[in-house]
Design a protein around this motif. Structure first.
Motif, PDB file in Angstrom:
ATOM      1  N   GLU A  62       0.829  -1.190   0.000  1.00 29.13           N
ATOM      2  CA  GLU A  62       0.000   0.000   0.000  1.00 29.13           C
ATOM      3  C   GLU A  62       0.868   1.246   0.000  1.00 29.13           C
ATOM      4  OE1 GLU A  62      -4.098  -0.871   2.289  1.00 29.13           O
ATOM      5  OE2 GLU A  62      -2.342  -0.745   3.570  1.00 29.13           O
ATOM      6  N   ASP A  63       0.376   2.320  -0.624  1.00 28.53           N
ATOM      7  CA  ASP A  63       1.112   3.563  -0.569  1.00 28.53           C
ATOM      8  C   ASP A  63       0.941   4.197   0.812  1.00 28.53           C
ATOM      9  OD1 ASP A  63      -1.246   5.434  -0.602  1.00 28.53           O
ATOM     10  OD2 ASP A  63      -1.534   4.546  -2.573  1.00 28.53           O
ATOM     11  N   ALA A  64       1.795   5.173   1.113  1.00 31.24           N
ATOM     12  CA  ALA A  64       1.811   5.765   2.447  1.00 31.24           C
ATOM     13  C   ALA A  64       0.498   6.446   2.774  1.00 31.24           C
ATOM     14  CB  ALA A  64       2.966   6.766   2.545  1.00 31.24           C
ATOM     15  N   PHE A  65      -0.107   7.112   1.811  1.00 30.96           N
ATOM     16  CA  PHE A  65      -1.358   7.811   2.077  1.00 30.96           C
ATOM     17  C   PHE A  65      -2.444   6.813   2.485  1.00 30.96           C
ATOM     18  CE2 PHE A  65      -3.375  12.058   0.908  1.00 30.96           C
ATOM     19  CZ  PHE A  65      -4.476  11.851   1.714  1.00 30.96           C
ATOM     20  N   ARG A  66      -2.542   5.719   1.733  1.00 30.57           N
ATOM     21  CA  ARG A  66      -3.598   4.759   2.029  1.00 30.57           C
ATOM     22  C   ARG A  66      -3.402   4.112   3.392  1.00 30.57           C
ATOM     23  NH1 ARG A  66      -4.703   0.454  -2.484  1.00 30.57           N
ATOM     24  NH2 ARG A  66      -5.019   2.411  -3.617  1.00 30.57           N
ATOM     25  N   ARG A  67      -2.142   3.841   3.740  1.00 34.93           N
ATOM     26  CA  ARG A  67      -1.902   3.228   5.040  1.00 34.93           C
ATOM     27  C   ARG A  67      -2.272   4.185   6.168  1.00 34.93           C
ATOM     28  NH1 ARG A  67       0.314  -1.331   5.942  1.00 34.93           N
ATOM     29  NH2 ARG A  67       1.210  -0.702   7.926  1.00 34.93           N
ATOM     30  N   LEU A  68      -1.950   5.465   5.999  1.00 37.30           N
ATOM     31  CA  LEU A  68      -2.318   6.427   7.036  1.00 37.30           C
ATOM     32  C   LEU A  68      -3.822   6.662   7.064  1.00 37.30           C
ATOM     33  CD1 LEU A  68       0.622   8.973   6.730  1.00 37.30           C
ATOM     34  CD2 LEU A  68       0.226   7.283   8.509  1.00 37.30           C
TER      35      LEU A  68
END
Length: 418
Positions: A62-68
């Motif tokens: 997952e990209d960082a935005f989606r994980r956050l």
């Protein structure tokens, strides 16, 4: 490949991403998340933080935005210490200058706003063009905008999500069909929802097409004059005199709602700002970078708060992973309990709400949040091309039973479930 904005921004932001990574990866560790760390100074610490942020980006595919997004979506409300709170500014928050002389006190009063000289405005390091204005409204004036969003703006010829799967005669008067049901509504979640509670979005002016991601000249209705006047004063105070409110998207959230990761690119003129105004319960807002994989900064939005995205920040990815009860612990924030002054200025766009109408609005807001985003679609003298618009990435709010990362959300379709 160029470095991400996360790597080029202050180490405090990178360390925050690293701290969140630790919280996500170490779910078995008891106790609340650690407080936000102070900006690291050593080269070794910065290198370690960047490596952790990179791991956050890669882990799980997952990209960082989606994980956050998922992190803030799933955490308990008491476990959100990494979220920027503009009521106690510090860290990467700094005071932002406003154009006080651009808005007369009289025009501010007419729009239901305090004089601009009394506003507080903030920016975020690493986000040029982003301005956050904590509740600049005069006492009682938020009620007008709430009532307009529930009673007036959903009326025809404006467009709403219910039009997509209901007969036209069924959506003519959502307020009239819902007010008694809302007024009598209890606390049980099993009660049937009124039509107003099924409302997810309303479009104004140039009506955004959720399928083509475009605006067009042949799908336009008059923009509300009161909202246009308010938007002009806010934009002028932020240095954008001559702003024209040409399109609006109103989003209606409940405690189980969220707004997926997107960037607002469909307007043909990106030199003018995007204005965002919120009323009712609070939320977490995520502001990222020009690429979806860049880690965002999280911040609280409370009732009456205004955000302005301009310049570099105009096209950044953003999202709302979560709606939260207002931090005062009351059914409604205190700013919505204040009565409207009886001596409104001549020419005011603010109208007093009857007790009966406000009872309906207040009942709705006990579990809901309303957000208005106002845009200028065309520059002065600009016209739509034959195939209007650009490939924007806007998205309407969805309900909790369809998480924003599912296939439907990825297609950026508005949720029209009732």
């Amino acid at each position: 490949m160029s470095k991400s904005l996360l790597e080029r921004r202050p180490a405090a932001r990178t360390a925050l991403a690293a701290a969140i990574l630790g919280a996500v990866a170490g779910r078995g560790v008891a106790g609340p998340a650690p407080p936000r760390p102070a900006p690291p100074r050593s080269t070794a610490f910065r290198r370690s933080a960047k490596m952790a942020a990179a791991a956050l980006t890669r882990e799980g595919g997952e990209d960082a935005f989606r994980r956050l997004f998922r992190f803030y979506r799933q955490r308990d409300a008491s476990d959100l210490r990494g979220v920027v709170d503009f009521s106690v500014p510090g860290g990467q928050v700094f005071r932002s200058q406003l154009s006080i002389s651009s808005v007369s006190d009289q025009d501010a009063y007419r729009a239901g706003l305090q004089p601009v000289s009394q506003w507080k405005a903030y920016g975020l390091t690493g986000y040029p063009g982003f301005i956050f204005i904590p509740n600049p409204f005069l006492p009682g004036c938020q009620r007008h905008w709430v009532k307009q969003c529930l009673k007036l703006y959903p009326q025809k010829p404006n467009v709403c999500n219910l039009d997509l799967h209901m007969a036209p005669e069924k959506t003519v008067d959502l307020w009239g069909q819902s007010k008694e049901q809302l007024r009598r509504k209890g606390s049980s979640k099993w009660e049937p929802r009124s039509l107003l509670e099924k409302l997810r979005w309303v479009t104004l002016g140039y009506h955004y097409n959720w399928d083509t991601k475009k605006y067009s000249a042949n799908h336009h209705t008059p923009f509300p004059s009161d909202l246009a006047f308010l938007s002009e004063q806010v934009a002028a105070a932020c240095g954008f005199r001559g702003f024209q409110a040409q399109a609006g998207i109103l989003n209606y959230y409940h405690f189980d709602s969220s707004l997926g990761i997107h960037a607002d690119e469909s307007e043909l003129d990106h030199s003018r700002p995007l204005l965002s105004l919120s009323f009712g319960q609070s939320s977490i807002f995520l502001l990222g970078g020009l690429k979806r994989e860049e880690a965002p900064t999280a911040m609280f939005m409370h009732s009456g708060d205004i955000m302005v995205m301009s310049g570099f920040s105009r096209l950044l990815y953003h999202a709302v992973p979560r709606v939260l009860p207002n931090p005062e612990g009351t059914a409604l924030p205190s700013c919505l309990e204040q009565a409207l002054s009886s001596d409104l200025p001549v020419g005011s766009v603010i109208e007093d709400s009857s007790d009966e109408d406000w009872q309906v609005c207040a009942k709705y807001l006990q579990s809901s949040r309303i957000n208005m985003t106002i845009r200028q679609v065309l520059a002065e003298g600009q016209k739509f091309p034959e195939e209007s618009g650009t490939n924007g990435k806007d998205q309407a709010p969805s309900e909790d039973n369809h998480h924003q990362e599912n296939s439907r959300a990825k297609r950026h379709k508005p949720n029209t479930d009732s």
